[in-house]
Design a protein around this motif. Structure first.
Motif, PDB file in Angstrom:
ATOM      1  N   ASP A  64       0.857  -1.177   0.000  1.00 42.07           N
ATOM      2  CA  ASP A  64       0.000   0.000   0.000  1.00 42.07           C
ATOM      3  C   ASP A  64       0.897   1.233   0.000  1.00 42.07           C
ATOM      4  OD1 ASP A  64      -1.753   2.052   0.524  1.00 42.07           O
ATOM      5  OD2 ASP A  64      -2.366   1.318   2.478  1.00 42.07           O
ATOM      6  N   ALA A  65       0.940   1.936  -1.104  1.00 39.84           N
ATOM      7  CA  ALA A  65       1.855   3.071  -1.245  1.00 39.84           C
ATOM      8  C   ALA A  65       1.578   4.177  -0.233  1.00 39.84           C
ATOM      9  CB  ALA A  65       1.784   3.633  -2.663  1.00 39.84           C
ATOM     10  N   ARG A  66       0.408   4.175   0.398  1.00 42.18           N
ATOM     11  CA  ARG A  66       0.106   5.194   1.403  1.00 42.18           C
ATOM     12  C   ARG A  66       0.693   4.825   2.764  1.00 42.18           C
ATOM     13  NH1 ARG A  66      -6.074   5.250   1.590  1.00 42.18           N
ATOM     14  NH2 ARG A  66      -5.501   3.093   1.729  1.00 42.18           N
ATOM     15  N   GLY A  67       0.922   3.547   2.993  1.00 45.62           N
ATOM     16  CA  GLY A  67       1.387   3.079   4.298  1.00 45.62           C
ATOM     17  C   GLY A  67       2.906   3.086   4.416  1.00 45.62           C
ATOM     18  N   TRP A  68       3.351   3.082   5.660  1.00 46.18           N
ATOM     19  CA  TRP A  68       4.776   3.063   5.966  1.00 46.18           C
ATOM     20  C   TRP A  68       5.122   1.848   6.802  1.00 46.18           C
ATOM     21  CZ3 TRP A  68       8.359   6.402   4.067  1.00 46.18           C
ATOM     22  CH2 TRP A  68       7.877   7.546   3.439  1.00 46.18           C
ATOM     23  N   ASN A  69       6.283   1.285   6.528  1.00 43.69           N
ATOM     24  CA  ASN A  69       6.835   0.193   7.322  1.00 43.69           C
ATOM     25  C   ASN A  69       8.048   0.696   8.096  1.00 43.69           C
ATOM     26  OD1 ASN A  69       5.064  -1.815   6.390  1.00 43.69           O
ATOM     27  ND2 ASN A  69       6.379  -2.297   4.664  1.00 43.69           N
ATOM     28  N   ALA A  70       8.205   0.178   9.288  1.00 48.77           N
ATOM     29  CA  ALA A  70       9.446   0.365  10.036  1.00 48.77           C
ATOM     30  C   ALA A  70      10.286  -0.883   9.797  1.00 48.77           C
ATOM     31  CB  ALA A  70       9.156   0.531  11.522  1.00 48.77           C
ATOM     32  N   VAL A  71      11.551  -0.690   9.485  1.00 52.73           N
ATOM     33  CA  VAL A  71      12.458  -1.799   9.179  1.00 52.73           C
ATOM     34  C   VAL A  71      13.662  -1.698  10.111  1.00 52.73           C
ATOM     35  CG1 VAL A  71      13.847  -2.932   7.408  1.00 52.73           C
ATOM     36  CG2 VAL A  71      11.732  -1.719   6.763  1.00 52.73           C
ATOM     37  N   LEU A  72      13.934  -2.775  10.814  1.00 52.99           N
ATOM     38  CA  LEU A  72      15.084  -2.828  11.708  1.00 52.99           C
ATOM     39  C   LEU A  72      16.360  -2.935  10.880  1.00 52.99           C
ATOM     40  CD1 LEU A  72      16.002  -3.065  14.718  1.00 52.99           C
ATOM     41  CD2 LEU A  72      15.876  -5.551  14.416  1.00 52.99           C
ATOM     42  N   THR A  73      17.286  -2.034  11.090  1.00 55.60           N
ATOM     43  CA  THR A  73      18.560  -2.068  10.370  1.00 55.60           C
ATOM     44  C   THR A  73      19.511  -3.042  11.067  1.00 55.60           C
ATOM     45  OG1 THR A  73      19.521  -0.288  11.683  1.00 55.60           O
ATOM     46  CG2 THR A  73      18.288   0.356   9.683  1.00 55.60           C
ATOM     47  N   ASP A  74      20.610  -3.348  10.407  1.00 56.77           N
ATOM     48  CA  ASP A  74      21.640  -4.175  11.031  1.00 56.77           C
ATOM     49  C   ASP A  74      22.173  -3.494  12.293  1.00 56.77           C
ATOM     50  OD1 ASP A  74      21.358  -6.102   9.053  1.00 56.77           O
ATOM     51  OD2 ASP A  74      23.077  -5.396   7.879  1.00 56.77           O
ATOM     52  N   ALA A  75      22.323  -2.166  12.233  1.00 56.82           N
ATOM     53  CA  ALA A  75      22.773  -1.421  13.417  1.00 56.82           C
ATOM     54  C   ALA A  75      21.746  -1.520  14.540  1.00 56.82           C
ATOM     55  CB  ALA A  75      23.025   0.043  13.058  1.00 56.82           C
ATOM     56  N   GLY A  76      20.464  -1.520  14.183  1.00 55.95           N
ATOM     57  CA  GLY A  76      19.405  -1.661  15.182  1.00 55.95           C
ATOM     58  C   GLY A  76      19.441  -3.030  15.841  1.00 55.95           C
ATOM     59  N   LEU A  77      19.662  -4.062  15.052  1.00 56.20           N
ATOM     60  CA  LEU A  77      19.760  -5.414  15.602  1.00 56.20           C
ATOM     61  C   LEU A  77      20.972  -5.523  16.520  1.00 56.20           C
ATOM     62  CD1 LEU A  77      18.566  -8.251  15.726  1.00 56.20           C
ATOM     63  CD2 LEU A  77      19.945  -8.819  13.702  1.00 56.20           C
ATOM     64  N   ALA A  78      22.086  -4.947  16.109  1.00 52.98           N
ATOM     65  CA  ALA A  78      23.290  -4.971  16.949  1.00 52.98           C
ATOM     66  C   ALA A  78      23.042  -4.220  18.259  1.00 52.98           C
ATOM     67  CB  ALA A  78      24.467  -4.358  16.193  1.00 52.98           C
ATOM     68  N   ARG A  79      22.351  -3.091  18.175  1.00 55.88           N
ATOM     69  CA  ARG A  79      22.054  -2.303  19.388  1.00 55.88           C
ATOM     70  C   ARG A  79      21.126  -3.070  20.315  1.00 55.88           C
ATOM     71  NH1 ARG A  79      22.347  -0.258  23.545  1.00 55.88           N
ATOM     72  NH2 ARG A  79      21.795   1.870  24.099  1.00 55.88           N
ATOM     73  N   LEU A  80      20.150  -3.757  19.751  1.00 56.10           N
ATOM     74  CA  LEU A  80      19.230  -4.579  20.537  1.00 56.10           C
ATOM     75  C   LEU A  80      19.995  -5.680  21.264  1.00 56.10           C
ATOM     76  CD1 LEU A  80      16.216  -5.261  21.192  1.00 56.10           C
ATOM     77  CD2 LEU A  80      16.282  -6.753  19.181  1.00 56.10           C
ATOM     78  N   LYS A  81      20.897  -6.343  20.568  1.00 53.54           N
ATOM     79  CA  LYS A  81      21.699  -7.406  21.183  1.00 53.54           C
ATOM     80  C   LYS A  81      22.584  -6.862  22.294  1.00 53.54           C
ATOM     81  CE  LYS A  81      21.777 -10.490  17.189  1.00 53.54           C
ATOM     82  NZ  LYS A  81      22.592 -11.086  16.116  1.00 53.54           N
ATOM     83  N   LEU A  82      23.113  -5.664  22.111  1.00 50.09           N
ATOM     84  CA  LEU A  82      23.943  -5.034  23.132  1.00 50.09           C
ATOM     85  C   LEU A  82      23.127  -4.705  24.384  1.00 50.09           C
ATOM     86  CD1 LEU A  82      26.757  -3.799  23.808  1.00 50.09           C
ATOM     87  CD2 LEU A  82      25.865  -1.646  22.894  1.00 50.09           C
TER      88      LEU A  82
END
Length: 152
Positions: A98-116
């Motif tokens: 849906d071109a009107r909607g937005w997705n949030a996507v976890l980046t590799d940096a986000g995954l690394a920060r979560l693990k930390l």
């Protein structure tokens, strides 16, 4: 209470539990948040958003779905997403469906920060909650809480 449907009064244990629940719902997230901010400079709301995204297919969720899973309003989730995006931990991209909607996507940096940050979150959850439940059937408690949440 009606004559057709009498209701038994609460036992002392039931009343103690019912009175303790609001305190738990207020105090537990605040205690974990304080630990996360102090130890990781990451509010619990940001941790939760990153964690939910890490569990999603392709590490992406619609913004509304992410807000719902984090128990936040869409505007509250938008503020958190802006902060996370500013740190490079997520990206917001147009939805493929849906071109009107937005997705949030976890980046590799986000995954690394979560693990930390994960050990701090785990230690806080144990200290403020799980360590107080020794001897309780946790599977049964989890089912009961889920039933209350689902069936209200």
């Amino acid at each position: 209470m009606t004559a057709a449907h009498p209701v038994d009064p609460m036992t002392p244990d039931e009343e103690a539990l019912v009175r303790a629940l609001p305190r738990l719902m207020y105090a537990l997230p605040r205690a974990i948040d304080a630990d996360m901010v102090r130890e990781q400079r990451m509010p619990l709301t940001e941790w939760t958003a990153l964690m939910r995204l890490s569990e999603a297919p392709r590490r992406r969720m619609r913004m509304g779905e992410l807000a719902l899973s984090c128990e936040l309003s869409l505007s509250g989730m938008t503020r958190i997403a802006s902060a996370l995006e500013g740190q490079g931990l997520i990206q917001r991209v147009r939805s493929d469906d849906d071109a009107r909607g937005w997705n949030a996507v976890l980046t590799d940096a986000g995954l690394a920060r979560l693990k930390l940050a994960w050990p701090s979150n785990l230690a806080s959850v144990r200290r403020h909650f799980l360590d107080h439940l020794e001897g309780i059937d946790l599977a049964r408690l989890a089912r009961a809480i889920q039933n209350v949440a689902t069936n209200g």
